[in-house]
Design an enzyme around this catalytic site. Sequence first.
Site, PDB file in Angstrom:
ATOM      1  N   ASP A 192      -8.136   3.988   1.024  1.00 57.42           N
ATOM      2  CA  ASP A 192      -7.186   4.332   2.081  1.00 57.42           C
ATOM      3  C   ASP A 192      -7.980   4.807   3.313  1.00 57.42           C
ATOM      4  O   ASP A 192      -8.681   5.808   3.240  1.00 57.42           O
ATOM      5  CB  ASP A 192      -6.289   5.466   1.546  1.00 57.42           C
ATOM      6  N   CYS A 217       0.868  -1.188   0.000  1.00 56.50           N
ATOM      7  CA  CYS A 217       0.000   0.000   0.000  1.00 56.50           C
ATOM      8  C   CYS A 217       0.900   1.232   0.000  1.00 56.50           C
ATOM      9  O   CYS A 217       2.077   1.145  -0.371  1.00 56.50           O
ATOM     10  CB  CYS A 217      -0.996  -0.023   1.160  1.00 56.50           C
ATOM     11  N   CYS A 256      -1.500   0.796   7.324  1.00 53.43           N
ATOM     12  CA  CYS A 256      -2.941   0.520   7.459  1.00 53.43           C
ATOM     13  C   CYS A 256      -3.385  -0.723   6.684  1.00 53.43           C
ATOM     14  O   CYS A 256      -3.743  -1.740   7.274  1.00 53.43           O
ATOM     15  CB  CYS A 256      -3.775   1.715   6.995  1.00 53.43           C
ATOM     16  N   ARG A 257      -3.384  -0.645   5.348  1.00 57.12           N
ATOM     17  CA  ARG A 257      -3.982  -1.713   4.548  1.00 57.12           C
ATOM     18  C   ARG A 257      -3.081  -2.935   4.377  1.00 57.12           C
ATOM     19  O   ARG A 257      -3.507  -4.069   4.626  1.00 57.12           O
ATOM     20  CB  ARG A 257      -4.389  -1.164   3.169  1.00 57.12           C
ATOM     21  N   SER A 258      -1.832  -2.729   3.905  1.00 54.49           N
ATOM     22  CA  SER A 258      -1.006  -3.911   3.600  1.00 54.49           C
ATOM     23  C   SER A 258      -0.612  -4.724   4.843  1.00 54.49           C
ATOM     24  O   SER A 258      -0.501  -5.948   4.739  1.00 54.49           O
ATOM     25  CB  SER A 258       0.210  -3.555   2.735  1.00 54.49           C
ATOM     26  N   ASN A 277       2.276   1.436   4.310  1.00 51.99           N
ATOM     27  CA  ASN A 277       2.581   0.155   4.971  1.00 51.99           C
ATOM     28  C   ASN A 277       2.277   0.200   6.475  1.00 51.99           C
ATOM     29  O   ASN A 277       2.945  -0.428   7.284  1.00 51.99           O
ATOM     30  CB  ASN A 277       4.039  -0.281   4.730  1.00 51.99           C
TER      31      ASN A 277
HETATM   32  P1  4NP Z   1      -1.834   2.802   4.058  1.00 49.47           P
HETATM   33  O1  4NP Z   1      -2.472   4.145   4.637  1.00 49.47           O
HETATM   34  O2  4NP Z   1      -1.285   3.145   2.681  1.00 49.47           O
HETATM   35  O3  4NP Z   1      -2.990   1.880   3.987  1.00 49.47           O
HETATM   36  O4  4NP Z   1      -0.774   2.378   5.032  1.00 49.47           O
HETATM   37  C1  4NP Z   1      -1.736   5.346   4.714  1.00 49.47           C
HETATM   38  C2  4NP Z   1      -1.048   5.644   5.853  1.00 49.47           C
HETATM   39  C3  4NP Z   1      -0.343   6.824   5.936  1.00 49.47           C
HETATM   40  C4  4NP Z   1      -0.325   7.700   4.868  1.00 49.47           C
HETATM   41  C5  4NP Z   1      -1.006   7.385   3.729  1.00 49.47           C
HETATM   42  C6  4NP Z   1      -1.713   6.198   3.643  1.00 49.47           C
HETATM   43  N1  4NP Z   1       0.388   8.903   4.946  1.00 49.47           N
HETATM   44  O5  4NP Z   1       0.381   9.669   3.965  1.00 49.47           O
HETATM   45  O6  4NP Z   1       1.002   9.195   5.980  1.00 49.47           O
END
Ligand code: 4NP
Length: 150
Positions: free
Chosen positions: A122, A8, A13-15, A11
């Site tokens: 997201d 994602c 939240c989702r992955s 790294n």
């Molecule tokens: P992820 O979510 O891609 O599912 O881990 C996010 C977590 C943090 C950010 C973006 C997406 N960020 O921009 O900090």
Amino acid sequence: MTRVLMVCLGNICRSPLAEGILKSKVYLHKTFIDSAGTGAYHVGEKPDRRSIAVANDHGIDISDQKARKFSKKDFENFDFIYVMDQSNYDNVVALASDENEKAKVKLILNEVFPGEDLDVPDPYYGGDFGFKNVYKMLNEACDLIAKKIN
Ligand code: 4NP
């Protein structure tokens, strides 16, 4: 050994959830699963507490994971690279050296809805509902991935 990488943006939240969920469904002696982010903002951090919580609600512990950035080397080290959304897809494919590497990259929800190119949204800036929703989507996708590789 089948090697699967979940990707994602952050790294956190989702992955990490996808990694934990798939690990709970496969034979770990013959499957290696990891996750990475296309961005470096959260490298070294544990998953978001909301991802840890929703995993925990389903008996899955992801609290030991540490965020890392996706690297070109991952194309050699993994057979399947599942990305969460179109932006992750574009960022990962941009690093591929050839068609063989590019072909390893797939939108994870295409396992559930083939050819529809749907994103796992997201959840970072939303509330707890977003994390429950992401869990449900990833759980369905991982059921099908596990069936394929087990
Ligand atoms: P992820 O979510 O891609 O599912 O881990 C996010 C977590 C943090 C950010 C973006 C997406 N960020 O921009 O900090």
